[in-house]
Scaffold this motif. Structure first.
Motif, mmCIF file in Angstrom:
data_model
loop_
_atom_site.group_PDB
_atom_site.id
_atom_site.type_symbol
_atom_site.label_atom_id
_atom_site.label_comp_id
_atom_site.label_asym_id
_atom_site.label_seq_id
_atom_site.Cartn_x
_atom_site.Cartn_y
_atom_site.Cartn_z
ATOM 1 N N ILE A 1 1.607 -6.989 0.924
ATOM 2 C CA ILE A 1 2.332 -6.417 -0.322
ATOM 3 C C ILE A 1 1.904 -4.914 -0.289
ATOM 4 N N VAL A 2 2.986 -3.921 -0.555
ATOM 5 C CA VAL A 2 2.739 -2.357 -0.662
ATOM 6 C C VAL A 2 3.430 -2.013 -1.817
ATOM 7 N N HIS A 3 2.869 -0.576 -2.382
ATOM 8 C CA HIS A 3 3.025 -0.090 -3.407
ATOM 9 C C HIS A 3 2.954 1.306 -3.300
ATOM 10 N N MET A 4 3.333 2.219 -4.336
ATOM 11 C CA MET A 4 2.999 3.840 -4.077
ATOM 12 C C MET A 4 1.593 3.868 -4.821
ATOM 13 N N PHE A 5 0.640 4.300 -4.165
ATOM 14 C CA PHE A 5 -0.600 4.630 -4.715
ATOM 15 C C PHE A 5 -0.414 5.723 -5.796
ATOM 16 N N THR A 6 -1.111 5.556 -6.958
ATOM 17 C CA THR A 6 -1.032 6.606 -7.801
ATOM 18 C C THR A 6 -2.170 6.243 -9.065
ATOM 19 N N ARG A 7 -2.532 7.571 -9.560
ATOM 20 C CA ARG A 7 -3.556 7.292 -10.688
ATOM 21 C C ARG A 7 -2.793 7.023 -11.965
ATOM 22 N N LEU B 1 -3.735 5.561 9.018
ATOM 23 C CA LEU B 1 -2.813 4.595 9.700
ATOM 24 C C LEU B 1 -2.663 5.134 11.229
ATOM 25 N N ILE B 2 -3.032 6.516 11.509
ATOM 26 C CA ILE B 2 -2.947 6.741 12.866
ATOM 27 C C ILE B 2 -4.120 6.282 13.739
ATOM 28 N N ARG B 3 -5.250 6.267 12.999
ATOM 29 C CA ARG B 3 -6.659 5.981 13.698
ATOM 30 C C ARG B 3 -6.417 4.462 14.027
ATOM 31 N N MET B 4 -5.986 3.547 13.047
ATOM 32 C CA MET B 4 -5.778 2.234 13.182
ATOM 33 C C MET B 4 -4.780 1.618 14.009
ATOM 34 N N GLY B 5 -3.888 2.599 14.457
ATOM 35 C CA GLY B 5 -2.677 2.063 15.223
ATOM 36 C C GLY B 5 -1.625 1.447 14.592
ATOM 37 N N VAL B 6 -1.283 1.987 13.405
ATOM 38 C CA VAL B 6 -0.110 1.354 12.590
ATOM 39 C C VAL B 6 0.820 2.744 12.698
ATOM 40 N N SER B 7 2.057 2.420 12.504
ATOM 41 C CA SER B 7 3.043 3.455 12.449
ATOM 42 C C SER B 7 2.944 4.031 11.004
ATOM 43 N N ARG B 8 2.889 5.641 11.031
ATOM 44 C CA ARG B 8 3.223 5.975 10.020
ATOM 45 C C ARG B 8 4.352 6.007 9.113
ATOM 46 N N LYS B 9 5.298 5.515 9.734
ATOM 47 C CA LYS B 9 6.717 5.210 9.044
ATOM 48 C C LYS B 9 6.324 3.932 8.019
ATOM 49 N N LEU B 10 5.366 3.292 7.848
ATOM 50 C CA LEU B 10 5.153 2.328 6.798
ATOM 51 C C LEU B 10 4.941 2.998 5.767
ATOM 52 N N LEU B 11 4.347 4.406 5.602
ATOM 53 C CA LEU B 11 4.238 5.244 4.483
ATOM 54 C C LEU B 11 5.427 5.783 4.370
ATOM 55 N N TYR C 1 5.910 4.871 0.152
ATOM 56 C CA TYR C 1 6.434 5.982 -0.666
ATOM 57 C C TYR C 1 7.720 5.982 -0.902
ATOM 58 N N GLN C 2 8.398 4.807 -0.811
ATOM 59 C CA GLN C 2 9.673 4.527 -1.273
ATOM 60 C C GLN C 2 9.577 3.847 -2.764
ATOM 61 N N GLN C 3 8.667 3.235 -2.949
ATOM 62 C CA GLN C 3 8.466 2.436 -4.210
ATOM 63 C C GLN C 3 8.167 3.307 -5.309
ATOM 64 N N LYS C 4 8.442 2.738 -6.473
ATOM 65 C CA LYS C 4 8.374 3.261 -7.707
ATOM 66 C C LYS C 4 6.715 3.337 -8.081
ATOM 67 N N ALA C 5 6.209 4.493 -8.465
ATOM 68 C CA ALA C 5 4.712 4.320 -9.059
ATOM 69 C C ALA C 5 4.481 3.759 -10.054
ATOM 70 N N THR D 1 8.121 -2.163 -8.445
ATOM 71 C CA THR D 1 6.910 -1.223 -7.980
ATOM 72 C C THR D 1 6.130 -1.944 -7.013
ATOM 73 N N ARG D 2 6.585 -3.135 -6.312
ATOM 74 C CA ARG D 2 5.973 -3.659 -5.120
ATOM 75 C C ARG D 2 6.651 -4.121 -3.951
ATOM 76 N N ARG D 3 6.572 -4.171 -2.810
ATOM 77 C CA ARG D 3 7.360 -4.349 -1.826
ATOM 78 C C ARG D 3 6.614 -5.537 -0.929
ATOM 79 N N CYS D 4 7.252 -6.752 -0.852
ATOM 80 C CA CYS D 4 6.704 -7.651 0.356
ATOM 81 C C CYS D 4 7.399 -7.426 1.841
ATOM 82 N N LEU D 5 6.510 -7.229 2.617
ATOM 83 C CA LEU D 5 7.205 -6.834 3.973
ATOM 84 C C LEU D 5 7.528 -8.384 4.392
ATOM 85 N N THR D 6 8.779 -8.095 5.104
ATOM 86 C CA THR D 6 9.236 -9.225 6.004
ATOM 87 C C THR D 6 8.517 -9.525 7.270
ATOM 88 N N ARG D 7 8.848 -10.574 7.689
ATOM 89 C CA ARG D 7 7.928 -10.961 9.262
ATOM 90 C C ARG D 7 8.653 -9.749 10.117
#
Length: 238
Positions: free
Chosen positions: A140-146, A186-196, A201-205, A215-221
């Motif tokens: 589950i992802v979201h937009m990181f923010t203070r 993400l580059i160092r871990m071999g994960v696509s930067r498009k995840l960001l 970064y498309q989610q509301k903070a 404010t959160r998104r559960c990724l599909t398989r």
């Protein structure tokens, strides 16, 4: 042999699947109550499952996690997998914990069926090689923010325009630095930067007052495979 053990672990995880949980009306891609550990700090517990030594990592990602993780791995050198269940927490501690896992080459990370890994937990998980999101597990992802700290915002508004302007400047600077750190990670871990760019970064903070309050998104398989989150298939790239 190793492949057979992983298959057994996957089948054991599938056995825990139950009825589909209720959907969160504000976050329709996610269940109403994601199943993550409520430990106030992440508890690291070595166990053995089907002959495989596993480190259960359960609870909030706190500033002390990297040191505890490094100590746990040193104390239990036979650990083969880390199973995560976490609501997130300290973003930079999550990044550092992920780097520690990556330095232990061949250490698998897994989100087992029925468990959820949110926010800073994402970066702990991405340190693994290989990485598995089991069927029924949630990344589950979201937009990181203070700005999620409403008390800080309210206090700055009460103090007047100068304090609010200073807070906005601090938030913008910290957000830019964290975005750069996340991209590098993400580059160092071999994960696509498009995840960001495509997802996080498309989610509301913070939840707004409009019709879309997610404010959160559960990724599909399909998405965990597309972006290389689950390393079963890393064709996402980019």
């Amino acid at each position: 042999m190793k492949r057979g053990i992983r298959l057994a672990l996957g089948l054991a995880a599938l056995a825990t699947l139950g009825a589909k949980p209720a959907t969160d009306p504000l976050n329709p891609t996610c269940p109403l109550h994601p199943n993550w550990s409520t430990n106030p700090t992440m508890v690291l517990t070595p166990v053995e499952r089907n002959g495989v030594k596993i480190l259960l990592a359960e609870g909030r990602v706190d500033a002390g996690l990297p040191d505890r993780l490094e100590a746990a791995l040193a104390a239990h050198p036979g650990i083969a997998e880390i199973w995560l269940s976490s609501p997130g927490g300290d973003a930079r501690a999550g990044n550092e914990a992920g780097r520690i896992i990556r330095r232990n080459l061949g250490l698998t990370t897994r989100i087992p069926s029925g468990s959820a890994c949110f926010s800073a937990c994402n970066f702990v998980f991405m340190g693994g090689i290989p990485r598995y999101v089991d069927p029924g597990g949630l990344f589950i992802v979201h937009m990181f923010t203070r700005t999620g700290d409403r008390s800080t915002i309210d206090m700055s508004v009460a103090m007047g325009t100068d304090a609010t302007t200073e807070l906005i400047g601090d938030v913008e600077q910290d957000a830019a630095l964290l975005a750069s750190e996340d991209n590098d990670f993400l580059i160092r871990m071999g994960v696509s930067r498009k995840l960001l760019t495509d997802v996080m970064y498309q989610q509301k903070a913070v939840k707004g007052s409009g019709p879309d309050q997610s404010t959160r998104r559960c990724l599909t398989r399909e998405e965990v495979l597309k972006y290389g989150v689950d390393s079963t298939d890393t064709t996402g790239g980019g």
